[in-house]
Design an enzyme around this catalytic site. Structure first.
Site, PDB file in Angstrom:
ATOM      1  N   GLN A 170       0.845  -1.199   0.000  1.00 26.74           N
ATOM      2  CA  GLN A 170       0.000   0.000   0.000  1.00 26.74           C
ATOM      3  C   GLN A 170       0.870   1.236   0.000  1.00 26.74           C
ATOM      4  O   GLN A 170       1.809   1.347   0.794  1.00 26.74           O
ATOM      5  CB  GLN A 170      -0.913  -0.006   1.243  1.00 26.74           C
ATOM      6  CG  GLN A 170      -1.741   1.256   1.429  1.00 26.74           C
ATOM      7  CD  GLN A 170      -0.994   2.307   2.254  1.00 26.74           C
ATOM      8  OE1 GLN A 170      -0.126   1.960   3.046  1.00 26.74           O
ATOM      9  NE2 GLN A 170      -1.313   3.576   2.034  1.00 26.74           N
ATOM     10  N   LEU A 171       0.547   2.181  -0.855  1.00 26.28           N
ATOM     11  CA  LEU A 171       1.389   3.357  -1.026  1.00 26.28           C
ATOM     12  C   LEU A 171       0.650   4.652  -0.714  1.00 26.28           C
ATOM     13  O   LEU A 171      -0.439   4.904  -1.227  1.00 26.28           O
ATOM     14  CB  LEU A 171       1.865   3.418  -2.490  1.00 26.28           C
ATOM     15  CG  LEU A 171       2.738   4.622  -2.842  1.00 26.28           C
ATOM     16  CD1 LEU A 171       4.143   4.433  -2.276  1.00 26.28           C
ATOM     17  CD2 LEU A 171       2.800   4.799  -4.362  1.00 26.28           C
ATOM     18  N   TYR A 172       1.253   5.477   0.163  1.00 25.55           N
ATOM     19  CA  TYR A 172       0.827   6.867   0.278  1.00 25.55           C
ATOM     20  C   TYR A 172       1.727   7.670  -0.639  1.00 25.55           C
ATOM     21  O   TYR A 172       2.960   7.618  -0.514  1.00 25.55           O
ATOM     22  CB  TYR A 172       0.992   7.384   1.711  1.00 25.55           C
ATOM     23  CG  TYR A 172      -0.153   6.996   2.616  1.00 25.55           C
ATOM     24  CD1 TYR A 172      -1.479   7.273   2.247  1.00 25.55           C
ATOM     25  CD2 TYR A 172       0.082   6.373   3.837  1.00 25.55           C
ATOM     26  CE1 TYR A 172      -2.530   6.922   3.071  1.00 25.55           C
ATOM     27  CE2 TYR A 172      -0.976   6.023   4.672  1.00 25.55           C
ATOM     28  CZ  TYR A 172      -2.274   6.301   4.279  1.00 25.55           C
ATOM     29  OH  TYR A 172      -3.320   5.949   5.091  1.00 25.55           O
TER      30      TYR A 172
ATOM     31  N   ASP B 102      -7.804   8.265  -0.914  1.00 30.45           N
ATOM     32  CA  ASP B 102      -8.819   8.989  -0.127  1.00 30.45           C
ATOM     33  C   ASP B 102      -8.207   9.749   1.046  1.00 30.45           C
ATOM     34  O   ASP B 102      -8.844   9.974   2.053  1.00 30.45           O
ATOM     35  CB  ASP B 102      -9.900   8.029   0.375  1.00 30.45           C
ATOM     36  CG  ASP B 102      -9.350   6.983   1.325  1.00 30.45           C
ATOM     37  OD1 ASP B 102      -8.113   6.930   1.512  1.00 30.45           O
ATOM     38  OD2 ASP B 102     -10.154   6.205   1.868  1.00 30.45           O
TER      39      ASP B 102
ATOM     40  N   ARG C 138      -9.115  12.427  13.798  1.00 26.95           N
ATOM     41  CA  ARG C 138      -9.558  11.399  14.755  1.00 26.95           C
ATOM     42  C   ARG C 138      -9.459  11.978  16.158  1.00 26.95           C
ATOM     43  O   ARG C 138      -8.371  12.234  16.664  1.00 26.95           O
ATOM     44  CB  ARG C 138      -8.685  10.164  14.591  1.00 26.95           C
ATOM     45  CG  ARG C 138      -8.836   9.580  13.197  1.00 26.95           C
ATOM     46  CD  ARG C 138      -7.739   8.597  12.835  1.00 26.95           C
ATOM     47  NE  ARG C 138      -7.668   8.457  11.387  1.00 26.95           N
ATOM     48  CZ  ARG C 138      -6.629   7.940  10.741  1.00 26.95           C
ATOM     49  NH1 ARG C 138      -5.590   7.473  11.419  1.00 26.95           N
ATOM     50  NH2 ARG C 138      -6.634   7.865   9.427  1.00 26.95           N
TER      51      ARG C 138
ATOM     52  N   HIS D 151     -11.955   3.843   4.242  1.00 29.92           N
ATOM     53  CA  HIS D 151     -10.804   3.923   5.150  1.00 29.92           C
ATOM     54  C   HIS D 151     -11.234   3.551   6.572  1.00 29.92           C
ATOM     55  O   HIS D 151     -10.749   4.146   7.545  1.00 29.92           O
ATOM     56  CB  HIS D 151     -10.212   5.340   5.102  1.00 29.92           C
ATOM     57  CG  HIS D 151      -8.710   5.379   5.235  1.00 29.92           C
ATOM     58  ND1 HIS D 151      -7.881   5.848   4.243  1.00 29.92           N
ATOM     59  CD2 HIS D 151      -7.895   4.994   6.242  1.00 29.92           C
ATOM     60  CE1 HIS D 151      -6.617   5.767   4.644  1.00 29.92           C
ATOM     61  NE2 HIS D 151      -6.596   5.249   5.855  1.00 29.92           N
TER      62      HIS D 151
END
Lengths: 276, 276, 276, 276
Positions: A136-138, A166, A173, A263
């Site tokens: 998984q890549l940001y 997204d 949070r 997410h």
């Protein structure tokens, strides 16, 4: 524990007991008022199963394929950051478990284990030494650093690239704000300090800085897909889709797969439930 | 507080701790069984956001315009009475904050600060000395007094007149009845005792009398709009609309804007939620 | 009480504090699982009011007419049995209050005050000495006794006869079963022991026997309406209707009015809410 | 108990007090997250009854017929296993009660009383010595043992065979897993150790083994109906149907009746409510 955990709720209760509140809060909480988080759970409870009876089920299997690879169950493990706060083995433990169970583990950019170490752990636990894990890549504003991450994942053996789409801004949070959450000192953003890939800018971001998401590229758009296809041969999936028009755009831009997701209710509160 | 407030609920909890029960009750409660108050909250939770992905959002703004004026955010501050019970600065503090944030503050008739003082405080806090604040008006049977209020607001610098149209009678708020609510002695209905505008009748109404709403004009009707247009050049908005036929009537009578509102559930219990 | 009651819920809480549990249970509870009782309350909360604004309401009234009689409000008081358990004045107090407020009180067959005494009390409290009260009738297998009750009500001055049609069997109220409810010794079924109308059979039923409903005529049917019309000149209403086909039958049989009711959820659990 | 039980909830509360937690858990719980169990209850609360009024109900009866047999009420008793944990008389008590009340008791395969003993107990309690009881069958991989069970039931006097078709695998009941449920030592799977029908394989399965459901035949399918018709003259019902297409298949395969059921929410969590 008075008894062995029998379901996810049991594990959650156990985690609540054994983890520091700030770590439990990081794993547990959704964005803002958590209406999307609540919707995600409630939507599952509304699903109805209407099985047929008197069908011979003595030989059934949950085996299926995903991106052409055979997996033992249609359940894969989504990327989650900072697994080192839950157990000292962190991402290695999850990677091993998924490899052993023959399903996909999607390794997160913000992991406490490096891309390479997690994959090696998975290889040791798999029967054929070839775990079908994804990365998984940001995408960061530093595109060169991003390119290096992608190519490290491909070289390490990962089978697909999952680009998160997204998170132009980090979800707000409240639990993390209340707990003034930051990564414990003994943990690192392992992918940014690997001795073979020292990136001085990245080092500065280790810890709370990275968590604040300042380096994520908010300008990421459909036209960038072509660039990703130019730097890797891995199939490309995008994660965080939940509109049908965006799904069509994904096909048009040559994306190999989409992951419908809000997410886990951690990004934009107010989204519909993922399963709806 | 154990931690900084991160959302409106946190502020509400804090207010509950630090305010006298009767004051908290005045701010908090809705009319009667508070079904409309509950509907207002629940309706927000049902709203769904379905953002598009992979759109360049590196340069976005929440700036917009209202009545032709530029504001920094589509969120304005509605008129609320008796802010002096929450803080000694009362309406001045809110007026300053809105001026600083470049959004609209709607000053209430029943304020503990005078029309003029609140506006001057806002001017001092704004960058251009020209806050885009509005004035909320309760129309009284004493039309001459009402006219003076409107003209004071115009002269002070307010940019619009907001006429409340959903309060021919005061809502029956049980918390206030139970607490036998009255304005604390050190606070006044500042707009009715301004030394420059002494109104002997108004003085008699200061305190519980005014709260009881005895002076509000229950005969207010569409035909009065023309009169308001004759006494002020300010744009006229009406607040408390939630029927489409009334919205059409507003246009026909030359009103410059409507504010859809059920008075925060404080007037007529049983109304639909404002956002629906 | 720490404060004066401001709404029905406040009165209910007060009653819970001051009444013996068995008496509170009798007033409070619905039949069986109380799903209909809960539906009755929830249905009110779902009703929406959408008032028009800017209408002159300085001269409004809640006055209306019912069966051609003018009443001050569209809210009348339904028949409830055994009011002597709540206050020593019992039905007399309610009859007086309704006469004073100029609305209809419907006097119950199973009252702790006699038909005649309740009406006289109401007369003393009304301005014109002519309270517009009605009499609610349970039809018993002893039709002669029933006839006497009807004629006593007519002679006493009651303005209408309300025949309960939804109680061929008594609802099964769990609170009463758990509390082994029976009428306290100092109270009587006053309509059956009036010295002027001694009915030896009725006397035997006083107390728990009558409560058990053994004397109610389960064979009551549409064809009996004609008989009631032959023994009284009072207008006849039937109480306990909630089907449109039954409403049509009521018109065909010459009934003067219907009262839509599920008996407060006290008879057949599972019925829809009265207001729906 | 402070008072006599007046409804099912009262009995449940009483059971919770007097039974060991593991036994109460076995009776009480549904599969997995118990969403189907909750749906079963909620669906009943949504049912509406709309009775007609003024119909002579002085002579009414709940008598009806099922499979051509007259029963006193449309309520029959479903098969439930291991009744010996609730009372030492176990299935005999339920069989007697149903025989006395003239309704159907469906005796379970996994009972703590033998087929024959339960039927004899019922005969003694019935007025005509001919209880209209049915026998519920779990089909095992050992078809010869299954055949013996069916023929014992027919010989003992049972009036129908009820084949459970919704349990190819045992539902995952978390309470049982948490309690490590097993049948208490003093109880047996009585149908498998009857001295007249010793089945050595069955004996090995007595207790936890049988509970684990290892012996249930997961290959059971529509084609097996013909075989059951060849080994018994009893009418055949299948229990666990809730799709209309399966109901049609049942008719096509000559089944004499279907029982719509989701196994009380104990098998596949996620099913719709039985009454819907």
């Amino acid at each position: 524990m008075a008894h062995l955990p029998t379901c996810l709720d049991d594990f959650e209760k156990h985690a609540w007991k054994v983890l520091p509140p700030a770590h439990f809060g990081y794993y547990y909480s959704g964005a803002d008022a958590e209406t999307t988080l609540a919707r995600n759970k409630a939507a599952y409870d509304r699903l109805l199963i209407r099985p047929k009876i008197l069908v011979d089920v003595s030989r059934v299997t949950t085996e299926t394929t995903i991106l052409g690879q055979k997996i033992s169950t249609p359940i894969c493990v989504a990327p989650t950051a900072f697994q080192g706060m839950a157990h000292e083995d962190g991402e290695k433990a999850t990677a091993r478990a998924c490899a052993f169970a023959k399903t996909v583990y999607c390794m997160a950019t913000y992991s406490n284990t490096s891309i390479e170490d997690a994959y090696k752990a998975a290889q040791a636990a798999s029967k054929d030494g070839d775990p079908m894990h994804w990365f998984q890549l940001y995408v960061e504003t530093d595109r060169d650093g991003t390119k290096k991450l992608v190519q490290r994942a491909e070289k390490a053996g990962y089978k697909a690239l999952v680009i998160t789409v997204d998170r132009p801004r980090l979800g707000r949070r409240l639990a993390d704000l209340r707990n003034a959450f930051k990564l414990p000192r003994h943990l690192t953003l392992a992918n940014f300090i690997d001795p073979n890939f020292i990136d001085p800018n990245a080092l500065n971001r280790t810890g709370a800085g990275a968590y604040a998401g300042g380096a994520i590229d908010a300008s990421l758009s459909w036209s960038d897909i072509a660039w990703f296809k130019s730097i890797t041969r891995l199939p490309i999936l995008i994660k965080g889709v939940f509109r049908s028009d965006d799904a069509r755009l994904a096909v048009e831009h040559g994306v190999d797969g989409i992951i419908v997701s809000n997410h886990g209710g951690r990004q934009l509160d107010g989204c519909p439930a993922t399963v709806s």
